[in-house]
Design a protein around this motif. Sequence first.
Motif, PDB file in Angstrom:
ATOM      1  N   GLY A 242     -24.925  74.573 -60.380  1.00 57.74           N
ATOM      2  CA  GLY A 242     -24.218  75.450 -61.108  1.00 57.74           C
ATOM      3  C   GLY A 242     -24.431  75.697 -62.593  1.00 57.74           C
ATOM      4  O   GLY A 242     -25.304  74.959 -62.952  1.00 57.74           O
ATOM      5  N   GLN A 243     -23.475  76.354 -63.321  1.00 60.46           N
ATOM      6  CA  GLN A 243     -23.821  76.262 -64.742  1.00 60.46           C
ATOM      7  C   GLN A 243     -23.505  75.020 -65.378  1.00 60.46           C
ATOM      8  O   GLN A 243     -22.362  74.439 -65.135  1.00 60.46           O
ATOM      9  CB  GLN A 243     -22.596  77.353 -65.287  1.00 60.46           C
ATOM     10  CG  GLN A 243     -22.441  77.433 -66.877  1.00 60.46           C
ATOM     11  CD  GLN A 243     -23.703  78.098 -67.603  1.00 60.46           C
ATOM     12  OE1 GLN A 243     -24.264  79.145 -66.928  1.00 60.46           O
ATOM     13  NE2 GLN A 243     -24.066  77.330 -68.595  1.00 60.46           N
TER      14      GLN A 243
ATOM     15  N   ASP B 250     -21.393  81.523 -64.966  1.00 64.17           N
ATOM     16  CA  ASP B 250     -22.399  82.613 -64.642  1.00 64.17           C
ATOM     17  C   ASP B 250     -23.135  82.377 -63.175  1.00 64.17           C
ATOM     18  O   ASP B 250     -24.062  82.994 -63.006  1.00 64.17           O
ATOM     19  CB  ASP B 250     -23.371  83.096 -65.706  1.00 64.17           C
ATOM     20  CG  ASP B 250     -24.295  81.975 -65.805  1.00 64.17           C
ATOM     21  OD1 ASP B 250     -24.369  80.947 -65.339  1.00 64.17           O
ATOM     22  OD2 ASP B 250     -25.321  82.179 -66.672  1.00 64.17           O
ATOM     23  N   ARG B 251     -22.525  81.247 -62.275  1.00 68.36           N
ATOM     24  CA  ARG B 251     -23.487  81.163 -61.148  1.00 68.36           C
ATOM     25  C   ARG B 251     -22.307  81.377 -60.112  1.00 68.36           C
ATOM     26  O   ARG B 251     -20.984  80.856 -60.343  1.00 68.36           O
ATOM     27  CB  ARG B 251     -24.015  79.701 -61.373  1.00 68.36           C
ATOM     28  CG  ARG B 251     -24.720  79.261 -62.575  1.00 68.36           C
ATOM     29  CD  ARG B 251     -26.031  79.884 -62.254  1.00 68.36           C
ATOM     30  NE  ARG B 251     -26.844  79.755 -63.651  1.00 68.36           N
ATOM     31  CZ  ARG B 251     -27.441  78.845 -63.871  1.00 68.36           C
ATOM     32  NH1 ARG B 251     -27.236  77.449 -63.592  1.00 68.36           N
ATOM     33  NH2 ARG B 251     -28.038  78.822 -65.279  1.00 68.36           N
ATOM     34  N   ASN B 252     -22.716  81.673 -58.830  1.00 67.33           N
ATOM     35  CA  ASN B 252     -21.867  81.508 -57.692  1.00 67.33           C
ATOM     36  C   ASN B 252     -22.378  80.760 -56.697  1.00 67.33           C
ATOM     37  O   ASN B 252     -21.854  80.691 -55.302  1.00 67.33           O
ATOM     38  CB  ASN B 252     -21.599  82.973 -57.081  1.00 67.33           C
ATOM     39  CG  ASN B 252     -22.644  83.849 -56.781  1.00 67.33           C
ATOM     40  OD1 ASN B 252     -23.690  83.152 -56.740  1.00 67.33           O
ATOM     41  ND2 ASN B 252     -22.588  84.932 -56.121  1.00 67.33           N
TER      42      ASN B 252
ATOM     43  N   ALA C 197     -19.547  85.189 -59.911  1.00 66.62           N
ATOM     44  CA  ALA C 197     -20.291  84.929 -61.232  1.00 66.62           C
ATOM     45  C   ALA C 197     -19.598  85.588 -62.430  1.00 66.62           C
ATOM     46  O   ALA C 197     -19.151  86.865 -62.084  1.00 66.62           O
ATOM     47  CB  ALA C 197     -21.791  85.135 -61.470  1.00 66.62           C
ATOM     48  N   ASP C 198     -19.376  85.158 -63.344  1.00 68.69           N
ATOM     49  CA  ASP C 198     -18.810  85.893 -64.799  1.00 68.69           C
ATOM     50  C   ASP C 198     -17.428  86.073 -64.650  1.00 68.69           C
ATOM     51  O   ASP C 198     -17.059  87.171 -65.344  1.00 68.69           O
ATOM     52  CB  ASP C 198     -19.788  86.973 -64.967  1.00 68.69           C
ATOM     53  CG  ASP C 198     -21.325  86.680 -65.143  1.00 68.69           C
ATOM     54  OD1 ASP C 198     -21.640  85.519 -65.829  1.00 68.69           O
ATOM     55  OD2 ASP C 198     -21.920  87.610 -64.693  1.00 68.69           O
TER      56      ASP C 198
ATOM     57  N   PHE D 180     -19.712  76.274 -60.553  1.00 67.80           N
ATOM     58  CA  PHE D 180     -19.882  77.457 -60.207  1.00 67.80           C
ATOM     59  C   PHE D 180     -18.697  78.165 -59.424  1.00 67.80           C
ATOM     60  O   PHE D 180     -17.587  77.102 -59.115  1.00 67.80           O
ATOM     61  CB  PHE D 180     -21.126  77.825 -59.003  1.00 67.80           C
ATOM     62  CG  PHE D 180     -20.882  77.010 -57.768  1.00 67.80           C
ATOM     63  CD1 PHE D 180     -20.216  77.472 -56.740  1.00 67.80           C
ATOM     64  CD2 PHE D 180     -21.307  75.630 -57.832  1.00 67.80           C
ATOM     65  CE1 PHE D 180     -20.294  76.797 -55.402  1.00 67.80           C
ATOM     66  CE2 PHE D 180     -21.262  74.870 -56.520  1.00 67.80           C
ATOM     67  CZ  PHE D 180     -20.706  75.540 -55.509  1.00 67.80           C
TER      68      PHE D 180
ATOM     69  N   THR E 179     -24.556  76.431 -56.214  1.00 64.93           N
ATOM     70  CA  THR E 179     -25.279  75.591 -56.878  1.00 64.93           C
ATOM     71  C   THR E 179     -26.604  75.724 -57.086  1.00 64.93           C
ATOM     72  O   THR E 179     -27.194  76.478 -56.123  1.00 64.93           O
ATOM     73  CB  THR E 179     -24.983  74.132 -55.664  1.00 64.93           C
ATOM     74  OG1 THR E 179     -25.386  73.046 -56.440  1.00 64.93           O
ATOM     75  CG2 THR E 179     -26.232  74.232 -54.516  1.00 64.93           C
TER      76      THR E 179
END
Length: 121
Positions: free
Chosen positions: A27-28, A21-23, A106-107, A102, A25
């Motif tokens: 990151g997830q 869910d991250r784009n 995201a997602d 990431f 740093t």
Amino acid sequence: MATITRITLSESTDGRPIEVDRNATAGQLIHTGPTDAAIHDEIWLWACNHNTAAETLVLEWGGVTPTDDLIKTVIQPNETVLVAPGWMIKGNAGAALLVGAFSTTADKVSIIGHVNRIDAS
């Protein structure tokens, strides 16, 4: 004699995929490594791109330094690829190494996998 135990990724719920869910740093979080120096985690990860466009997935392997810790993979639409073929992280007394991720968007990418925990103590 070393023992090997297969375990789920620390951030997975019952072995289910982890949505990235991250784009950017940091990151997830995908997996937290051991803190015991006698333990090594052999990590296997597959990533699935659910987007209609290619996604660049970036794994943060033990840190976030661009030239040392970041591993980039381009994943085509609706494709699942092996992105960590048994790479190791070692126990680090007092501070576990982390594996994060990431992606471009995201997602749109999910990660599934397992860990072979090797205990040499």
